[in-house]
Write an enzyme that holds these catalytic residues in place. Structure first.
Site, mmCIF file in Angstrom:
data_model
loop_
_atom_site.group_PDB
_atom_site.id
_atom_site.type_symbol
_atom_site.label_atom_id
_atom_site.label_comp_id
_atom_site.label_asym_id
_atom_site.label_seq_id
_atom_site.Cartn_x
_atom_site.Cartn_y
_atom_site.Cartn_z
ATOM 1 N N GLY A 142 39.058 39.774 68.995
ATOM 2 C CA GLY A 142 39.307 38.343 69.182
ATOM 3 C C GLY A 142 39.971 38.040 70.521
ATOM 4 N N VAL A 151 40.047 31.301 66.491
ATOM 5 C CA VAL A 151 39.812 30.299 65.434
ATOM 6 C C VAL A 151 41.140 29.612 65.165
ATOM 7 C CG1 VAL A 151 39.062 29.933 63.046
ATOM 8 C CG2 VAL A 151 37.981 31.700 64.443
ATOM 9 N N TYR A 205 44.255 41.646 55.381
ATOM 10 C CA TYR A 205 44.777 40.331 54.994
ATOM 11 C C TYR A 205 43.958 39.235 55.696
ATOM 12 C CZ TYR A 205 48.154 37.535 52.529
ATOM 13 O OH TYR A 205 48.734 36.674 51.633
ATOM 14 N N GLY A 217 40.042 33.761 61.074
ATOM 15 C CA GLY A 217 39.875 34.451 62.359
ATOM 16 C C GLY A 217 39.106 35.760 62.145
ATOM 17 N N HIS A 218 39.515 36.516 61.110
ATOM 18 C CA HIS A 218 38.794 37.767 60.812
ATOM 19 C C HIS A 218 37.354 37.462 60.396
ATOM 20 C CE1 HIS A 218 43.033 39.090 59.775
ATOM 21 N NE2 HIS A 218 42.664 39.990 60.662
ATOM 22 N N MET A 262 44.844 31.013 64.189
ATOM 23 C CA MET A 262 44.957 31.726 62.906
ATOM 24 C C MET A 262 45.559 33.103 63.128
ATOM 25 S SD MET A 262 42.481 30.451 60.282
ATOM 26 C CE MET A 262 41.933 28.748 60.239
ATOM 27 N N SER A 295 47.662 36.404 60.624
ATOM 28 C CA SER A 295 48.233 36.819 59.329
ATOM 29 C C SER A 295 49.711 36.444 59.278
ATOM 30 C CB SER A 295 48.105 38.331 59.157
ATOM 31 O OG SER A 295 46.749 38.682 59.266
#
Ligand code: PAF
Length: 272
Positions: A138, A167, A23, A27-28, A175, A177
């Site tokens: 992260g 992020v 998802y 950030g990802h 950020m 999910s």
């Protein structure tokens, strides 16, 4: 996955793994971009890991959209997505877990007792399957990052761990999910996490050194927003996560706040 990764290794390629639960958000994407620039072959795993969710957690409703993730991955020039089925990772007879002695006994580990055992276990499994040279994580999940670094050292994984800054949305919200669960009012309240970290940073830049004082000011600044409930606000040593009373060097402030039903986390290194 293992055969493919072994072949790439034999060809002399540097393998980079970005473990995710899918998802994708920005950030990802920032982890993926760091991964892209860190080696030859970029492998992104997408696996919502059941063993890191407690019985009260959101495993079933955790957002999933593999097709969208595949499209985004293609745009970011990911070489390979590894998206195993639950039963491929945890067979019915599965019974071996990886757990750390000390680092999980702080921060999120207190309210989510088996969470980091689940994270350390699935990351060990992904490391053993892919055997990457480099893996990317992260800074938003600070405790997770610390635990993975410790585990890599303790269990002699020959993998370099690279971390990437958090992020944020325009108003500072980290950020995640889980931000998709928030109603508009809750989304507004969610700003309070980053705001409180900035308030703390300002206090520390001034003359305030007393951790309790900073925690009490930031608590108030969060609780004035509707639907907020504080799980923890901690000021601690950035390596051991032991609480500190007086800030006299770079110190971690970490917090977890329920906004409505959604539990959000954030952190910042406070520098006097
Ligand atoms: O940070 C996450 O998304 C997960 O905890 C991780 C590292 C992919 C393990 O399931």
């Amino acid at each position: 996955m293992r055969e493919h990764a072994d072949k790439l290794r034999r060809e002399g390629k540097t393998l980079v793994l970005v473990p995710t639960m899918g998802y994708f958000h920005n950030g990802h994407i920032s982890l993926i971009r760091k991964g892209r620039s860190s080696g030859d072959e970029l492998i992104v795993s997408v696996f919502v890991n059941p063993s890191q969710f407690g019985p009260e957690d959101d495993y079933e409703k955790y957002p999933r959209d593999l097709h969208r993730d595949l499209d985004l991955a293609e745009k970011e020039k990911v070489d390979c997505i590894f998206a195993p089925e639950r039963k491929e990772i945890y067979s019915e007879t599965f019974q071996t877990y990886v757990s750390l002695e000390k680092l999980p006994n702080h921060l999120c580990g207190l309210s989510r007792p088996s969470h980091f055992r689940g994270v350390a276990t699935v990351i060990s499994k992904l490391f053993n399957i892919v055997r990457p040279h480099i893996a990317i994580f992260g800074q938003k999940d600070y405790q997770q990052l610390l635990i993975i670094r410790r585990m890599v050292m303790d269990l002699n994984f020959n993998i370099k761990i690279v971390d990437v800054p958090t992020v944020r949305e325009r108003d500072g919200l980290a950020m995640s999910s889980r931000n998709t669960y928030l109603t508009p009012q809750q989304r507004n309240s969610a700003r309070s996490l980053y705001q409180s970290l900035k308030i703390a940073q300002e206090l520390v830049k001034g003359e305030t050194r007393d951790a309790d004082k900073i925690i009490s000011v930031t608590k108030k600044s969060i609780l004035k927003y509707p639907e907020t409930l504080i799980d923890y606000i901690t000021i601690c040593d950035p390596d051991t996560l032991e609480r500190v009373e007086t800030i006299d060097g770079p110190t971690l402030m970490a917090l977890a706040v329920h906004v409505g039903e959604t539990r959000l986390i954030d952190n910042m290194i406070l520098k006097p």
